[in-house]
Scaffold this motif. Sequence first.
Motif, PDB file in Angstrom:
ATOM      1  N   LYS A 139       0.955  -1.263  -0.035  1.00  0.00           N
ATOM      2  CA  LYS A 139      -0.120   0.022   0.078  1.00  0.00           C
ATOM      3  C   LYS A 139       0.815   1.277  -0.100  1.00  0.00           C
ATOM      4  CE  LYS A 139      -3.440   2.281   2.731  1.00  0.00           C
ATOM      5  NZ  LYS A 139      -4.304   2.231   3.882  1.00  0.00           N
TER       6      LYS A 139
ATOM      7  N   ARG B  89       4.173   4.209   3.046  1.00  0.00           N
ATOM      8  CA  ARG B  89       4.001   3.041   2.284  1.00  0.00           C
ATOM      9  C   ARG B  89       4.217   1.901   3.259  1.00  0.00           C
ATOM     10  NH1 ARG B  89       8.477   5.660   0.351  1.00  0.00           N
ATOM     11  NH2 ARG B  89      10.455   4.792   1.201  1.00  0.00           N
TER      12      ARG B  89
ATOM     13  N   VAL C  61       0.620   5.291  -0.500  1.00  0.00           N
ATOM     14  CA  VAL C  61       0.241   6.654  -0.769  1.00  0.00           C
ATOM     15  C   VAL C  61       0.872   7.543  -1.693  1.00  0.00           C
ATOM     16  CG1 VAL C  61      -1.178   8.620   0.347  1.00  0.00           C
ATOM     17  CG2 VAL C  61      -1.329   6.529   1.639  1.00  0.00           C
TER      18      VAL C  61
ATOM     19  N   THR D 278      -4.267   6.244  -3.322  1.00  0.00           N
ATOM     20  CA  THR D 278      -3.507   5.170  -2.679  1.00  0.00           C
ATOM     21  C   THR D 278      -3.257   4.041  -3.939  1.00  0.00           C
ATOM     22  OG1 THR D 278      -4.372   5.390  -0.623  1.00  0.00           O
ATOM     23  CG2 THR D 278      -3.598   3.324  -1.019  1.00  0.00           C
TER      24      THR D 278
END
Length: 461
Positions: free
Chosen positions: A3, A87, A5, A68
């Motif tokens: 993940k 992240r 951003v 994201t």
Amino acid sequence: MSKTVRKCVYGRRPPCYMLNRLEERKAKARILRQERRRKPDKPDDFVTYEDSDSEEETPQQQNEILNTSYNFVDYVRSRESDFSEERNISQSYASRHILTHDMFKETPISLGNINKVFCSQWLSNRQVVFGTKCNKLMVYDVNMRRVDAIPTLPNNRSNNPDTQHGIHAAQINPSRTLLATGARHSADIAIYRLPTLDPVCIGENGHRDWVFDMCWLDDQFLVSGSKDTKVALWRINEDLIDTPEPTTTGEDEEQTCPSYGHIVPVSVKECRTAQKIRSLCFNQEYKEIAVLSLNSYIHLFNAETFSQKLSRKLPNCQDNVCIACQPQGLYAVGCRSYTLLLDPRTLQAVKKIASRYSGCGIRSASFQENILTVGTGLGMLMFYDIRAGKYLESSINSSRTVVLKASKGYVFPEEEMDGFQQIKYVPAIYTHCYDASGTRLFAAGGPLPANLVGNYAGIWQ
């Protein structure tokens, strides 16, 4: 898996800001909601519900979603460029992907006439340390494929062969600066400095019988459990340890013998209701020490006061020899025919994970986030997905679960195996551990019968 951003380099929006992602997200949520609303033929005893059935998300939530990226390539590029972006990555994704896609391959390790490996830890990305039943402390170099012996530490008392019953535990402190393991006398503990493995001190007068397991509370405090039903608290502070001056040998004045200090425990407590402490672990989430005894009891000690809080009898639990703790606090206890999951708040059994093979005793257990790995007495490693509530399934062949089968290892002398010729011999997996990346797995053990001498060790990568 990952993940990140994203922050736009040019323009007003990052490349992942695509509105069709919101439509795909709504469609998946709608299908999932319909499946949950479908009434099963047999209702579940326990059902959870979402906080809201609304499909709409606020503009702020939508903007956060569009900014994201869940693309692993974006995560790697952000990390390589050292962008100031938020992240994170799931540490267990690599091991889960390798397991489900049948990518793990075994590399057997030849250990000669060493007898049964009981404990192990990765020292670095190329070295593994392990202790054996024949009281040897060994280091295996993965790149050089070489095994080196580390001298065990004797105490001040006179030693005899009867006091050497194997090294059953090896643990590294959180900062990875100290290694705690068994000493030459099986009732003592030894501390080594990492990464050099220089001796720091030996812990004496804490136990009268074999030390079966240890766990670090922080970088200085260590707890050990013994066959004498006692738990001991040790403090390892090199500034407070009185280390004698190194002595030189007569043959070569430049060569010095290693010197180390001697310490005694800060506190020793009798574990009430226990018979032979077999395993223990530290629960960071609840600040408690869980102790497993061979009479099928689990005991909890307050880690801050080092006082026993409670003991609980485990249900129909036989041959319980290992315990593991998930970072969120869940306990896993290995038994003869199943693995027991315990609620850390009440110690109630929340799940009995039945073994897929009869007579498959659980000899070792560990957590890799939501994946519970168990080593068995039948030479197999099995993997249970806590979140999915089932054994990890293969992505190549959906009809089978993921199982790693160990090679035979080494047994000697062969004449003692005459009684076992009717069945195919397989080693018991007494210990296993993942490296820091989760992409390599060290497993070791030996023959399950006590009268058989032999060993097994291998690296799955």
